[in-house]
Motif scaffolding. Structure first.
Motif, mmCIF file in Angstrom:
data_model
loop_
_atom_site.group_PDB
_atom_site.id
_atom_site.type_symbol
_atom_site.label_atom_id
_atom_site.label_comp_id
_atom_site.label_asym_id
_atom_site.label_seq_id
_atom_site.Cartn_x
_atom_site.Cartn_y
_atom_site.Cartn_z
ATOM 1 N N SER A 350 0.827 -1.211 0.000
ATOM 2 C CA SER A 350 0.000 0.000 0.000
ATOM 3 C C SER A 350 0.857 1.254 0.000
ATOM 4 O O SER A 350 0.540 2.250 -0.673
ATOM 5 C CB SER A 350 -0.925 -0.009 1.217
ATOM 6 O OG SER A 350 -1.756 -1.154 1.217
ATOM 7 N N GLU A 351 1.952 1.229 0.740
ATOM 8 C CA GLU A 351 2.817 2.409 0.829
ATOM 9 C C GLU A 351 3.481 2.727 -0.505
ATOM 10 O O GLU A 351 3.765 3.895 -0.805
ATOM 11 C CB GLU A 351 3.863 2.189 1.920
ATOM 12 C CG GLU A 351 3.266 2.239 3.326
ATOM 13 C CD GLU A 351 4.197 1.686 4.395
ATOM 14 O OE1 GLU A 351 5.247 1.101 4.020
ATOM 15 O OE2 GLU A 351 3.874 1.819 5.585
ATOM 16 N N THR A 352 3.729 1.716 -1.327
ATOM 17 C CA THR A 352 4.289 1.975 -2.654
ATOM 18 C C THR A 352 3.350 2.861 -3.464
ATOM 19 O O THR A 352 3.781 3.807 -4.137
ATOM 20 C CB THR A 352 4.549 0.652 -3.394
ATOM 21 O OG1 THR A 352 5.477 -0.135 -2.651
ATOM 22 C CG2 THR A 352 5.115 0.910 -4.788
ATOM 23 N N PHE A 353 2.070 2.576 -3.396
ATOM 24 C CA PHE A 353 1.093 3.410 -4.097
ATOM 25 C C PHE A 353 0.961 4.785 -3.452
ATOM 26 O O PHE A 353 0.906 5.805 -4.137
ATOM 27 C CB PHE A 353 -0.272 2.719 -4.108
ATOM 28 C CG PHE A 353 -0.434 1.720 -5.213
ATOM 29 C CD1 PHE A 353 -0.767 2.121 -6.494
ATOM 30 C CD2 PHE A 353 -0.245 0.369 -4.980
ATOM 31 C CE1 PHE A 353 -0.917 1.203 -7.525
ATOM 32 C CE2 PHE A 353 -0.391 -0.560 -5.998
ATOM 33 C CZ PHE A 353 -0.727 -0.140 -7.275
ATOM 34 N N GLN A 354 0.919 4.818 -2.139
ATOM 35 C CA GLN A 354 0.650 6.077 -1.450
ATOM 36 C C GLN A 354 1.831 7.038 -1.475
ATOM 37 O O GLN A 354 1.642 8.252 -1.420
ATOM 38 C CB GLN A 354 0.247 5.786 -0.003
ATOM 39 C CG GLN A 354 -1.086 5.058 0.109
ATOM 40 C CD GLN A 354 -1.511 4.851 1.544
ATOM 41 O OE1 GLN A 354 -0.676 4.642 2.427
ATOM 42 N NE2 GLN A 354 -2.804 4.903 1.798
ATOM 43 N N TYR A 358 1.361 7.855 -7.283
ATOM 44 C CA TYR A 358 0.350 7.020 -7.924
ATOM 45 C C TYR A 358 -1.058 7.313 -7.397
ATOM 46 O O TYR A 358 -1.962 6.497 -7.560
ATOM 47 C CB TYR A 358 0.669 5.538 -7.708
ATOM 48 C CG TYR A 358 2.030 5.127 -8.215
ATOM 49 C CD1 TYR A 358 2.308 5.093 -9.579
ATOM 50 C CD2 TYR A 358 3.047 4.782 -7.331
ATOM 51 C CE1 TYR A 358 3.560 4.728 -10.047
ATOM 52 C CE2 TYR A 358 4.305 4.409 -7.787
ATOM 53 C CZ TYR A 358 4.552 4.388 -9.144
ATOM 54 O OH TYR A 358 5.791 4.025 -9.603
ATOM 55 N N ASN A 359 -1.239 8.459 -6.757
ATOM 56 C CA ASN A 359 -2.567 8.786 -6.237
ATOM 57 C C ASN A 359 -3.571 8.979 -7.363
ATOM 58 O O ASN A 359 -4.737 8.595 -7.244
ATOM 59 C CB ASN A 359 -2.500 10.046 -5.366
ATOM 60 C CG ASN A 359 -1.821 9.789 -4.035
ATOM 61 O OD1 ASN A 359 -1.956 8.710 -3.466
ATOM 62 N ND2 ASN A 359 -1.075 10.766 -3.538
ATOM 63 N N ILE A 360 -3.136 9.607 -8.455
ATOM 64 C CA ILE A 360 -3.983 9.726 -9.647
ATOM 65 C C ILE A 360 -3.475 8.703 -10.648
ATOM 66 O O ILE A 360 -2.539 8.947 -11.415
ATOM 67 C CB ILE A 360 -3.925 11.151 -10.233
ATOM 68 C CG1 ILE A 360 -4.348 12.177 -9.189
ATOM 69 C CG2 ILE A 360 -4.814 11.252 -11.467
ATOM 70 C CD1 ILE A 360 -4.181 13.619 -9.649
ATOM 71 N N ASP A 361 -4.079 7.540 -10.631
ATOM 72 C CA ASP A 361 -3.584 6.427 -11.442
ATOM 73 C C ASP A 361 -4.620 5.314 -11.350
ATOM 74 O O ASP A 361 -4.920 4.834 -10.249
ATOM 75 C CB ASP A 361 -2.232 5.947 -10.899
ATOM 76 C CG ASP A 361 -1.498 5.019 -11.850
ATOM 77 O OD1 ASP A 361 -2.121 4.046 -12.305
ATOM 78 O OD2 ASP A 361 -0.306 5.264 -12.129
ATOM 79 N N VAL A 362 -5.198 4.902 -12.480
ATOM 80 C CA VAL A 362 -6.260 3.895 -12.424
ATOM 81 C C VAL A 362 -5.751 2.549 -11.930
ATOM 82 O O VAL A 362 -6.544 1.695 -11.515
ATOM 83 C CB VAL A 362 -6.949 3.720 -13.793
ATOM 84 C CG1 VAL A 362 -7.567 5.018 -14.266
ATOM 85 C CG2 VAL A 362 -5.988 3.171 -14.831
ATOM 86 N N ARG A 363 -4.444 2.349 -11.943
ATOM 87 C CA ARG A 363 -3.889 1.097 -11.432
ATOM 88 C C ARG A 363 -3.957 1.035 -9.909
ATOM 89 O O ARG A 363 -3.834 -0.038 -9.322
ATOM 90 C CB ARG A 363 -2.446 0.940 -11.912
ATOM 91 C CG ARG A 363 -2.314 0.878 -13.429
ATOM 92 C CD ARG A 363 -0.875 0.941 -13.896
ATOM 93 N NE ARG A 363 -0.226 2.197 -13.529
ATOM 94 C CZ ARG A 363 1.019 2.526 -13.865
ATOM 95 N NH1 ARG A 363 1.743 1.680 -14.589
ATOM 96 N NH2 ARG A 363 1.537 3.685 -13.505
ATOM 97 N N ASN A 364 -4.142 2.178 -9.280
ATOM 98 C CA ASN A 364 -4.279 2.239 -7.827
ATOM 99 C C ASN A 364 -5.722 1.910 -7.468
ATOM 100 O O ASN A 364 -6.599 2.770 -7.476
ATOM 101 C CB ASN A 364 -3.905 3.631 -7.323
ATOM 102 C CG ASN A 364 -3.938 3.723 -5.801
ATOM 103 O OD1 ASN A 364 -4.462 2.837 -5.124
ATOM 104 N ND2 ASN A 364 -3.388 4.796 -5.258
ATOM 105 N N THR A 365 -5.972 0.655 -7.160
ATOM 106 C CA THR A 365 -7.329 0.204 -6.831
ATOM 107 C C THR A 365 -7.498 -0.052 -5.339
ATOM 108 O O THR A 365 -8.420 -0.761 -4.928
ATOM 109 C CB THR A 365 -7.682 -1.074 -7.615
ATOM 110 O OG1 THR A 365 -6.843 -2.157 -7.165
ATOM 111 C CG2 THR A 365 -7.509 -0.876 -9.115
#
Length: 533
Positions: A350-354, A358-365
């Protein structure tokens, strides 16, 4: 192409193969070849295609009596399904997924990196992969020149059979590649070895690597051009992808720098006509066998709620990602409760995304509301974030054909991976062009709606590792990636529950490969155990 038709063919042909493939010995060939496929079967010219379909079928099917049956005695269908075994060993052993139901046999040890040679998931994967080798070998025996001469097969049909044989050899090479990656060795059997109680010699990584490479190079000219084969059958691009994977990991496997070869084949794939699907998430929906996802997915493992039922990776992921408290299965085309929080993601995922633009990124589900990021106790299913990547709904929102077993195919090889492999191979000294590498990474970000383009001076191996997680999570790449980047064993990078500790601890380097299952050692005295087990 009528995808439903090929799925039905797979089932019919798979039945023929499974009737003779049932065994309690995980290092075997099928028995009497006349029981396997007799002369009457091959009286119909179409049977050669159907026989090949049965070899493919081992990737999806586990038995003849529906999704719950298994043709490997002592193992259930979930434990012994090919794609699920590959997924379990690449994902549950890494920082991308945690299985909540740790009373399920073998899975607690995968979550915590504490497996041993008696682990039932390892036994199932070893057996299923070697079953693929067995099926391919028998198909090659039944389609040898001598066998075809004996049946009076004409020249036009032989031309088709030559393509079928190349695909069977591809599937065998794929199986041995999985053995190289997971176990570092394998019992080595080809169509030229005796049928029956044959105890195969052990091949180490070096010998298997050489065999896989030479096989692929030999069969590629005989394979169908990219995107010209039936859906879910291998073409030249699938073989190029397998070669590229082999070369990308060659330093791990055989201590060789083959990054230039990896980059070469990635470029061939990228130039072959495959295209990125405009909508990233359509790669993971119930109609991903159709356009436009069809043009990105190079080689899938098929799933179907009616005709190719299996408890494979996509059924596991769609149902498993349903939250225990959210009961959001309806959003994914399955029962509201799904499997009640069976799968979550560690905090480090989760921290990799946060923390990585990657906050604006459709891959972040990520689904984070009313949840804490950490998982202090694996049994507490309301803790830890969950994801929403996979779906049993079609791209236009229609439900799949069944409510639990999904229609979503598993993309074993996907074009986006070739983009990232090119960039990594370039950074590791494999040649190519920095601008091209940066462009491929930014193509994936742009497709995902991410406004943060990567500058050339920011393209590093660390960024590539993160991009691979963001683009490819839950697609059975992560353990292999962490090993290649030196982040898996040891204590350089610890994630939640690594080594059995809630905060993660170092694990020994011997766990870069799995042990040979005890049952396989008992069946074949030529096999030896990996160090540390």
């Amino acid at each position: 192409m009528n995808t439903l038709l090929i799925k039905r063919i797979w089932v019919l042909a798979g039945v023929l193969l499974f009737l003779v493939g049932c065994t309690n010995d995980l290092d075997v060939e099928p028995g009497d070849p006349e029981a396997f496929l007799d002369t009457d079967f091959y009286a119909d010219p179409a049977s050669y295609r159907s026989g090949l379909a049965g070899v493919y079928g081992n990737l999806s099917l586990t038995g003849t009596d529906g999704a719950g049956s298994s043709n490997i005695q002592g193992l259930d269908a979930g434990t012994s399904q090919y794609g699920r075994g590959w997924w379990n060993l690449q994902e549950l052993t890494s920082d991308e997924a945690i299985w909540s139901w740790e009373n399920d046999p073998g899975l607690r040890e995968l979550n915590r990196n504490t497996w041993n040679a008696d682990n039932v998931v390892l036994r199932g994967m070893f057996g299923r992969v070697m079953t693929s080798v067995s099926f391919a070998n028998e198909y090659l025996r039944q389609t040898s020149d001598a066998a075809l001469d004996g049946r009076g097969v004409d020249a036009s049909l032989r031309a088709d059979i030559a393509e079928y044989r190349a695909e069977a050899r591809f599937l065998r090479a794929l199986a041995y590649y999985h053995m190289v990656d997971l176990f570092g060795k394998a019992p080595f059997v080809t169509e030229n070895d005796p049928v029956g109680a044959f105890q195969a010699p052990e091949y180490n990584r070096e010998r298997l690597f050489e065999f896989i490479e030479s096989e692929l190079l030999e069969i590629i000219p005989q394979m169908v051009d990219p995107l010209q084969n039936e859906y879910a059958r291998a073409d030249k691009a699938a073989a190029w992808m397998l070669l590229a994977k082999l070369y990308l990991n060659a330093e791990v496997y055989v201590n060789q720098d083959r990054y230039a070869d990896c980059l070469q084949y990635c470029q061939q794939i990228i130039n072959s006509g495959y295209e990125l699907t405009p909508n990233y998430l359509n790669n993971f929906k119930a109609d991903n066998n159709d356009q436009p996802a069809r043009n990105e997915i190079i080689f899938p493992i098929i799933s179907d709620g009616v005709t190719t039922q299996n408890f494979g990776p996509t059924t596991v992921m769609v149902n498993g990602q349903v939250g225990s408290q959210e009961a959001n299965g309806g959003n994914f085309g399955v029962n509201a409760g799904g499997w009640s929080g069976a799968l979550r993601v560690p905090a480090e995922f989760s921290e990799t995304f946060q923390n990585g633009n990657y906050n604006i990124d459709v891959r972040n589900t990520l689904i984070t509301e009313d949840r804490i990021i950490n998982i202090p106790d694996v049994s507490q299913r309301d803790t830890g974030f969950i994801i929403a990547k996979w779906s049993n709904l079609t791209s236009d929102g229609q439900p799949g054909s069944a409510i639990e077993i999904v229609d979503t195919d598993f993309p074993m090889f996907r074009l986006a991976d070739a983009y990232l492999m090119y960039a990594e191979a370039h950074l590791r000294g494999g040649g190519g062009d920095l601008g091209t590498a940066v462009g491929y990474v930014n193509d994936l970000r742009a497709r995902a709606g991410n406004p943060n383009a990567v500058a050339a001076n920011r393209l590093t191996l660390d960024l590539i590792l993160n991009e691979r997680l963001v683009e490819l999570y839950w697609e059975a790449h992560r353990r292999q990636d962490l090993i290649r980047f030196g982040r898996y064993t040891g204590g350089t990078y610890n994630w939640s529950w690594k080594g059995g500790s809630a905060n993660g601890i170092a694990i020994d380097a011997t766990r870069d490969v799995f042990p040979i299952p005890a049952a396989s050692l008992a069946a074949n005295p030529n096999l030896t155990q990996n160090p540390g087990y």
